[in-house]
Design a protein around this motif. Structure first.
Motif, mmCIF file in Angstrom:
data_model
loop_
_atom_site.group_PDB
_atom_site.id
_atom_site.type_symbol
_atom_site.label_atom_id
_atom_site.label_comp_id
_atom_site.label_asym_id
_atom_site.label_seq_id
_atom_site.Cartn_x
_atom_site.Cartn_y
_atom_site.Cartn_z
ATOM 1 N N SER A 39 -15.818 25.994 -73.866
ATOM 2 C CA SER A 39 -14.456 26.224 -73.710
ATOM 3 C C SER A 39 -14.304 26.336 -75.563
ATOM 4 O O SER A 39 -12.716 27.432 -76.006
ATOM 5 N N GLY A 40 -14.581 27.371 -75.898
ATOM 6 C CA GLY A 40 -15.018 27.904 -77.136
ATOM 7 C C GLY A 40 -15.382 28.976 -76.993
ATOM 8 O O GLY A 40 -15.026 29.840 -76.297
ATOM 9 N N THR A 41 -16.744 29.769 -78.268
ATOM 10 C CA THR A 41 -16.362 31.171 -78.447
ATOM 11 C C THR A 41 -17.457 31.886 -77.257
ATOM 12 O O THR A 41 -17.616 32.652 -76.340
ATOM 13 N N SER A 42 -18.257 30.437 -76.953
ATOM 14 C CA SER A 42 -19.435 31.188 -75.380
ATOM 15 C C SER A 42 -18.710 32.114 -74.436
ATOM 16 O O SER A 42 -18.989 32.973 -74.016
ATOM 17 N N GLY A 43 -17.218 30.699 -74.098
ATOM 18 C CA GLY A 43 -16.626 31.404 -72.872
ATOM 19 C C GLY A 43 -16.106 32.639 -72.935
ATOM 20 O O GLY A 43 -16.038 33.026 -72.366
ATOM 21 N N ARG A 44 -15.919 32.594 -74.366
ATOM 22 C CA ARG A 44 -15.075 34.592 -74.641
ATOM 23 C C ARG A 44 -16.139 35.346 -75.123
ATOM 24 O O ARG A 44 -15.537 36.253 -74.959
ATOM 25 N N THR A 45 -17.314 35.447 -74.670
ATOM 26 C CA THR A 45 -18.292 36.400 -75.071
ATOM 27 C C THR A 45 -17.441 37.375 -73.922
ATOM 28 O O THR A 45 -17.291 37.049 -72.886
ATOM 29 N N HIS A 46 -17.998 39.130 -74.314
ATOM 30 C CA HIS A 46 -17.359 39.658 -73.726
ATOM 31 C C HIS A 46 -18.238 39.719 -72.545
ATOM 32 O O HIS A 46 -17.627 39.995 -71.319
ATOM 33 N N GLY A 47 -19.591 39.453 -72.919
ATOM 34 C CA GLY A 47 -20.701 39.501 -71.108
ATOM 35 C C GLY A 47 -21.491 40.824 -71.643
ATOM 36 O O GLY A 47 -22.373 40.446 -70.499
ATOM 37 N N VAL A 48 -22.121 41.233 -72.324
ATOM 38 C CA VAL A 48 -23.440 41.698 -72.573
ATOM 39 C C VAL A 48 -24.711 41.389 -72.543
ATOM 40 O O VAL A 48 -24.576 40.538 -73.012
ATOM 41 N N LEU A 49 -25.519 41.226 -71.489
ATOM 42 C CA LEU A 49 -27.116 41.243 -71.483
ATOM 43 C C LEU A 49 -27.436 41.900 -71.800
ATOM 44 O O LEU A 49 -27.543 43.014 -71.554
ATOM 45 N N PHE A 143 -22.875 39.689 -67.723
ATOM 46 C CA PHE A 143 -23.043 38.447 -67.368
ATOM 47 C C PHE A 143 -21.618 36.900 -66.704
ATOM 48 O O PHE A 143 -20.546 37.880 -68.023
ATOM 49 N N ASP A 144 -21.052 36.846 -66.277
ATOM 50 C CA ASP A 144 -20.196 35.936 -66.397
ATOM 51 C C ASP A 144 -21.075 34.301 -67.137
ATOM 52 O O ASP A 144 -20.843 33.753 -67.247
ATOM 53 N N PRO A 145 -19.364 35.005 -68.016
ATOM 54 C CA PRO A 145 -19.830 33.743 -68.914
ATOM 55 C C PRO A 145 -20.115 32.213 -68.494
ATOM 56 O O PRO A 145 -21.042 31.799 -68.906
ATOM 57 N N LEU A 146 -18.681 32.163 -68.312
ATOM 58 C CA LEU A 146 -18.887 30.335 -67.975
ATOM 59 C C LEU A 146 -19.901 30.301 -66.292
ATOM 60 O O LEU A 146 -20.523 29.003 -67.125
ATOM 61 N N ARG B 54 -8.719 23.261 -68.760
ATOM 62 C CA ARG B 54 -9.178 24.341 -68.454
ATOM 63 C C ARG B 54 -9.283 25.870 -68.976
ATOM 64 O O ARG B 54 -7.946 26.144 -68.950
ATOM 65 N N HIS B 55 -10.000 26.289 -69.856
ATOM 66 C CA HIS B 55 -10.010 27.059 -70.146
ATOM 67 C C HIS B 55 -11.847 28.005 -71.178
ATOM 68 O O HIS B 55 -12.679 27.532 -71.067
ATOM 69 N N ALA B 56 -12.040 29.522 -70.446
ATOM 70 C CA ALA B 56 -13.086 29.579 -71.424
ATOM 71 C C ALA B 56 -13.689 31.387 -71.412
ATOM 72 O O ALA B 56 -13.566 31.201 -72.538
ATOM 73 N N CYS B 57 -12.713 31.852 -69.978
ATOM 74 C CA CYS B 57 -13.329 33.485 -70.680
ATOM 75 C C CYS B 57 -12.282 34.065 -71.228
ATOM 76 O O CYS B 57 -12.016 34.519 -71.802
#
Lengths: 389, 257, 130
Positions: A39-49, A143-146, B54-57
């Protein structure tokens, strides 16, 4: 004899991957996370592998890490990846001039690339800027971050790791010698406080590592560097489109589900818990994104958001800081035992970061166990929640 | 800033442990072009650190931030404040219905994820070119998708299950997302899945409120898919009737494959 | 399934009738439930009435006097309207279930509802003017 016990603070990419690695190596692992998984930075990555192409010229250590880990993740967690490759495209003369360095860099970092003519590139991706001058294919992906984080967490859980979400670390518990022996936490679901003791505490809080380490009087040279990302409601490209040039603002357009995401910017902040989305930066994303994929103009913004990268900074700032990661044993850096910090890195290199951290943990605790995370396929991300029932 | 600020009252559902739930109010200055989730995150960051959600992306790919906003199910990360209230207005934020509440706005998604696994819904599709082009989909062309592998449309946010009146009264009902997952996976030649879909808690439990399709942020159209599944199930039954084959025989045929 | 809802089935079903924050499709869903309940209730009444008739000519006359009262005539109109709404709505749902027009269910509902309203009005006018 009971298992050696480790507390990991933070259930972002590094935390969940480290939990997975340590659980496989036979540790008793407890992860405390103040929010939900990622729920911090990781979830909000743009998702480029990342293929590593982006760093092949200026930051070859990161580039090699990226390409190696890219190939491993494709193998162990295919269920969260769109492995469709990527392109680096040249739009103007300065991009073309960069091509030579790019080829050299990729060769040096064993990143497989293939040169395309402008026409070939447009055949592959008809929505590219028709002014494209040259292009290279790279093994990028999305990729899907979550779900990436959940896959690691699910696997860790199966091997006995416990996840305490909505549980915020309030204090590090420090013994008479100034060494860390546990954490005092606040369970936000029940509004209760408790103390958890362990043989070792791993600080895997990404951009927040400095704040956490300071509780023990330790220092980590972290430079939190947020960037903006904007999601658009159409998928006009099937591959990750990178600008063939030095990393800069808004030079990546990536497809994800039915969307495209354009990223990103780079600036510095002091308050990490809430970073507002700056309108001007959203505008830059639109303008820069259009240079790569002009059709973006006709799509609608679906979401705009900020994520704070944990860069390890000495004197330099922003784009010039290396994207590699580092594991700090605070016994060595600050003469504080019982605390290890892992930070820096990219989402793509999460597994390698975990391996490095687990190696340090094993060595500190005198445990002989080898890393097997390169080979062990991860469980489905759904298993994380399945195990609740 | 170019747009003038609004003052909006966030009325947020709170629940801790076994204590009785209540609502807390937070008056925030917001930009109408911010998302509802931004406001909720600010409440946590600056007003009440105990708020659980809950939240992520933050861009509608993960499906974590589903909540009820003024009664309607919304993916809060892509819901503009402008679209759900006005200056001086109220935003009543509640957790999704039909899921157990963990705390405050956070719910336990276990039921949905378990059932999605039951119907073998694939998180990535190699054959992304779907036979259908829903009328409701503003997301436009997806391109020529011959060999591309794409993450599935369903982001498992649970909004459809929260909005479904039948999921509310019959917790055993598989639910819209799950049946849509079965539809996307395909029931042809999958005896077990057919049985599940054709069961008491499957497609026949739906009573055509079509709220699932109305709230879906990902244009999956569960309502349409449930109806299409019914058609397929009826078709299968007819085939059986005329072929005169009992399910038993089919089972042995499957087993001998 | 722990904790989904600790309330009784009846109070859970009561939520069916709450149209707040819902779309037109839910109106169709609610109407179908209300008309179904109404028609079932009518059937029940109808059987009781029929039972009354078996008790001789006097009872029959008394009964006729009652049913010609405006309240009963209005009730009759409601029954007819419910029949139209439920029947036509049922046709829509049956068609949808055979894979016909599920994408256009909203438009279908509005058209069929309009037909139901018009037909009910015609009947109402005729009943009250006869």
């Amino acid at each position: 004899m009971s298992k050696p016990k480790v507390i990991i603070i933070g259930a972002g990419f590094t935390g969940v991957a480290t939990a997975h690695d340590l659980a496989l190596r036979g540790f008793d692992v407890v992860v405390v996370e103040r929010g939900e998984i990622a729920s911090g930075t990781s979830g909000r990555t743009h998702g480029v592998l990342h293929s590593g192409g982006r760093y092949a010229v200026s930051d070859q250590e990161s580039a090699v890490e990226c390409i190696d880990e890219n190939m491993i993740l494709r193998k162990i967690v295919p269920q969260v990846i769109e492995p469709n490759g990527g392109l680096f495209i040249a739009i103007d003369e300065s991009d073309l001039a960069y091509a030579e360095e790019f080829i050299e860099g990729c060769n040096a970092c064993h990143i497989p690339i293939q040169e395309l003519t402008a026409r070939q590139a447009l055949e592959m991706e008809p929505n590219l800027n028709p002014k494209v001058l040259a292009a290279f294919t790279v093994p990028d992906g999305t990729f899907d971050p979550l779900r990436l984080a959940l896959s690691f967490a699910a696997s860790a859980r199966k091997n006995g790791a416990r996840f305490r979400t909505y549980t915020e670390m309030e204090q590090l518990i420090i013994d008479g010698q100034g060494n860390v022996t546990g954490v005092k936490v606040w369970d936000r679901t029940t509004d209760t406080h408790e103390e958890i003791y362990a043989d070792l505490v791993v600080n895997a809080t990404g951009a927040w590592v400095g704040e956490i380490a300071s509780h023990a009087g330790a220092h980590v040279p972290i430079k939190p560097t947020p960037g903006v990302m904007v999601a658009f409601d159409q998928r006009l490209v099937q591959r990750v489109i990178n600008r063939l040039n030095k990393p800069g603002d808004g030079d990546i357009v990536l497809p994800q589900r039915r969307m495209m995401v354009v990223g990103t910017t780079s600036f510095e902040v002091t308050d990490l818990d809430y970073v507002p989305v700056v309108e001007d930066q959203v505008k830059i994303m639109l303008e820069r994104g259009e240079e790569l994929v002009p059709g973006i103009r006709k799509t609608n913004v679906r979401g705009a958001y900020m994520a704070t990268r944990p860069l390890i900074g000495g004197g330099s700032t922003g784009r010039s800081i290396a994207r590699t990661f580092k594991c700090f044993d605070h016994k060595e850096t600050d003469n504080i035992d019982g605390l290890v910090t892992i930070t820096g890195g990219k989402a793509t290199t999460l597994r390698a970061m975990a391996e490095k951290t687990a190696d340090v943990v094993c060595q500190k605790m005198g445990v002989q166990a080898v890393c097997t995370t390169k080979e062990v396929p991860l469980l489905s991300y759904r298993d994380y929640y399945l195990q609740n029932n | 800033m170019s747009t003038p600020k609004w003052v909006v009252t966030f009325q947020i559902y709170r629940k801790k442990g076994n204590a009785d739930p209540h609502f807390d109010e937070f008056k925030l200055e917001v930009s109408p072009d911010e998302y509802v989730l931004d406001g909720i995150e600010r409440v946590w960051a600056f007003h009440d650190r105990s708020l659980a959600f809950r939240h992520a992306c933050h861009h509608s790919t993960c499906g974590a931030c589903g909540m009820r906003v003024n009664g309607a199910e919304k993916l809060t990360c892509i819901t503009l404040i402008r679209d759900v209230t006005q200056d001086g207005g109220v935003l009543r934020i509640e957790p999704m219905r039909n899921f157990p509440v963990v705390s405050d706005l956070a719910v336990d998604m276990g039921i949905l994820y378990t059932r999605m696994e039951m119907v073998e819904h694939q998180p990535v599709n190699s054959d992304a070119k779907e036979a259908i082009q829903p009328e409701a989909r503003p997301a436009g062309p997806v391109g020529e998708e011959e060999d591309y592998i794409r993450l599935s449309d369903c982001i498992e946010c649970g909004l459809c299950i929260s909005a479904c009146p039948i999921s509310g009264s019959s917790p055993e009902y598989l639910g819209p997302a799950v049946l849509a997952g079965a539809h996307q996976h395909g029931i042809k030649g999958n005896e077990q899945l057919l049985k599940l879909v054709d069961s008491e808690d499957g497609v026949w439990r739906c009573h055509s409120a079509f709220e699932c399709t109305a709230v879906c942020p990902s244009f999956v159209e569960p309502g349409w898919r449930i109806m299409d599944l019914r058609k397929q199930v009826i078709g299968e039954r007819f085939k059986r009737l005329f072929r005169g084959s009992s399910p038993k025989i089919i089972d042995t045929m499957e087993a001998s494959k | 399934m722990t904790g989904v809802s600790k309330t009784s089935p009846l109070s859970r079903a009561a939520k069916w009738f709450d149209p707040r924050a819902r779309t037109i499709s839910t109106i169709g869903f609610i109407l179908n439930r209300i008309t179904a309940l109404g028609l079932s209730f009518y059937l029940f009444l109808h059987l009781i009435m029929l039972g009354q008739l078996a008790q001789g000519p006097q009872a029959y006359d008394g009964f006729l006097a009652t049913v010609h009262s405006p309240i009963f005539v209005f009730g009759e109109v409601l029954v007819i309207a419910a029949g139209f709404i439920h029947g036509l709505n049922g046709i829509r749902i049956a068609l949808n279930s055979f894979g016909v027009g599920a994408r256009y269910q909203k438009a279908t509902f509005l058209v069929l509802l309009s037909i139901a309203v018009i037909c009910s009005l015609i009947f109402a006018v005729r009943i009250f003017t006869v």
